[in-house]
Design a protein around this motif. Structure first.
Motif, PDB file in Angstrom:
ATOM      1  N   LEU A  47      40.231  44.669  36.067  1.00 41.99           N
ATOM      2  CA  LEU A  47      41.516  44.342  36.693  1.00 41.99           C
ATOM      3  C   LEU A  47      42.289  45.598  37.077  1.00 41.99           C
ATOM      4  CD1 LEU A  47      42.910  41.080  35.079  1.00 41.99           C
ATOM      5  CD2 LEU A  47      41.706  41.429  37.222  1.00 41.99           C
ATOM      6  N   GLN A  86      40.975  46.179  40.291  1.00 42.72           N
ATOM      7  CA  GLN A  86      41.649  45.238  41.201  1.00 42.72           C
ATOM      8  C   GLN A  86      42.979  45.802  41.677  1.00 42.72           C
ATOM      9  OE1 GLN A  86      41.728  41.075  41.333  1.00 42.72           O
ATOM     10  NE2 GLN A  86      40.049  42.036  42.407  1.00 42.72           N
ATOM     11  N   GLY A  88      37.395  41.260  40.654  1.00 44.01           N
ATOM     12  CA  GLY A  88      38.207  40.166  40.125  1.00 44.01           C
ATOM     13  C   GLY A  88      37.357  39.005  39.633  1.00 44.01           C
ATOM     14  N   PHE A 100      37.131  37.758  35.757  1.00 47.54           N
ATOM     15  CA  PHE A 100      37.428  36.383  35.370  1.00 47.54           C
ATOM     16  C   PHE A 100      36.279  35.786  34.560  1.00 47.54           C
ATOM     17  CE2 PHE A 100      37.310  31.798  36.142  1.00 47.54           C
ATOM     18  CZ  PHE A 100      38.537  31.442  35.602  1.00 47.54           C
ATOM     19  N   PHE A 158      47.957  34.084  31.491  1.00 45.12           N
ATOM     20  CA  PHE A 158      46.915  34.702  32.322  1.00 45.12           C
ATOM     21  C   PHE A 158      46.189  33.641  33.146  1.00 45.12           C
ATOM     22  CE2 PHE A 158      42.328  35.482  32.710  1.00 45.12           C
ATOM     23  CZ  PHE A 158      42.348  36.517  33.638  1.00 45.12           C
ATOM     24  N   TYR A 159      45.702  32.593  32.494  1.00 40.67           N
ATOM     25  CA  TYR A 159      44.940  31.576  33.225  1.00 40.67           C
ATOM     26  C   TYR A 159      45.822  30.790  34.186  1.00 40.67           C
ATOM     27  CZ  TYR A 159      40.675  32.673  30.876  1.00 40.67           C
ATOM     28  OH  TYR A 159      39.564  33.344  30.442  1.00 40.67           O
ATOM     29  N   TYR A 197      46.413  33.130  37.114  1.00 40.40           N
ATOM     30  CA  TYR A 197      45.176  33.235  37.889  1.00 40.40           C
ATOM     31  C   TYR A 197      44.999  32.003  38.781  1.00 40.40           C
ATOM     32  CZ  TYR A 197      40.318  34.057  39.102  1.00 40.40           C
ATOM     33  OH  TYR A 197      39.156  34.257  39.803  1.00 40.40           O
ATOM     34  N   LYS A 220      47.489  32.161  41.589  1.00 37.82           N
ATOM     35  CA  LYS A 220      47.103  33.183  42.568  1.00 37.82           C
ATOM     36  C   LYS A 220      45.967  32.687  43.451  1.00 37.82           C
ATOM     37  CE  LYS A 220      45.427  37.828  43.287  1.00 37.82           C
ATOM     38  NZ  LYS A 220      44.303  38.634  42.908  1.00 37.82           N
ATOM     39  N   GLY A 259      49.531  38.490  41.347  1.00 40.91           N
ATOM     40  CA  GLY A 259      48.518  39.454  40.916  1.00 40.91           C
ATOM     41  C   GLY A 259      49.023  40.327  39.784  1.00 40.91           C
ATOM     42  N   VAL A 269      48.969  38.256  36.658  1.00 40.38           N
ATOM     43  CA  VAL A 269      47.590  38.162  36.148  1.00 40.38           C
ATOM     44  C   VAL A 269      47.252  39.438  35.376  1.00 40.38           C
ATOM     45  CG1 VAL A 269      45.155  38.128  36.838  1.00 40.38           C
ATOM     46  CG2 VAL A 269      46.768  36.535  37.896  1.00 40.38           C
TER      47      VAL A 269
END
Length: 189
Positions: A68, A71, A100, A104, A137-138, A141, A144, A162, A165
């Protein structure tokens, strides 16, 4: 375009983005609720060759955080915000997407074991923070990924999502993996 058409288009645009945010919030709440009501198994389902569940979780989490960060750097480069980098070459966008995606996927066994084996803990502020940050986080995500598909999302939406995340994963990592590493060293297997 008539003013009522412009207003209607704005309402639809906000509605799509609002739906993405609500979807993300739903993911966060659903994960937290499941983890809280599920009776933890207190044992790993798999360890992927690591000596234990915690070792697997901290190393996969560290991999996800590193990816990340890649990312973040590639996003800054693509948007012309990386100082001194110039225009991003063609390979940067695929690197952004793949880093990314791999990050994940690396989080999935970690989250599965958090939810299934350990549950939602409230035994200390660190453990509570870890659980909340993981759920955020989830949710971020999901929001996003849904927001990426919207042509009418506000310009600030993807950077904020982002950043959420990245920030929530880093907070999750700091409250568990870094804590583990400072107590156990760097055990691999």
């Amino acid at each position: 375009m008539a003013s009522h058409d412009v207003r209607a288009a704005g309402v639809l645009a906000r509605g799509g983005f609002s739906a993405a945010l609500l979807g993300g919030a739903g993911v966060s709440v659903a994960l937290g609720a499941y983890a809280k009501v599920h009776t933890p198994s207190a044992r790993p389902l798999l360890t992927l060759g690591f000596s234990g569940m915690l070792q697997m979780k901290v190393w996969l989490g560290a991999l996800a955080v590193a990816l990340l960060v890649a990312q973040l750097l590639t996003a800054l480069w693509m948007w012309g915000r990386l100082p001194g980098a110039g225009a991003a070459p063609d390979w940067v966008a695929p690197l952004h997407r793949w880093s990314g995606s791999i990050a994940f996927v690396a989080t999935l066994p970690v989250a599965f074991h958090c939810l299934w084996a350990l549950g939602f803990g409230v035994s200390s502020p660190r453990v509570l923070l870890h659980g909340v940050a993981g759920c955020v986080f989830y949710g971020a995500y999901a929001a996003k990924m849904l927001g990426l598909r919207l042509q009418t999302a506000p310009g600030w939406a993807l950077p904020v999502l982002g950043g959420t995340v990245l920030g929530s994963l880093v907070l999750t990592w700091l409250s568990a993996a870094l804590w583990f590493f400072t107590r156990s060293g760097l055990p691999l297997f």
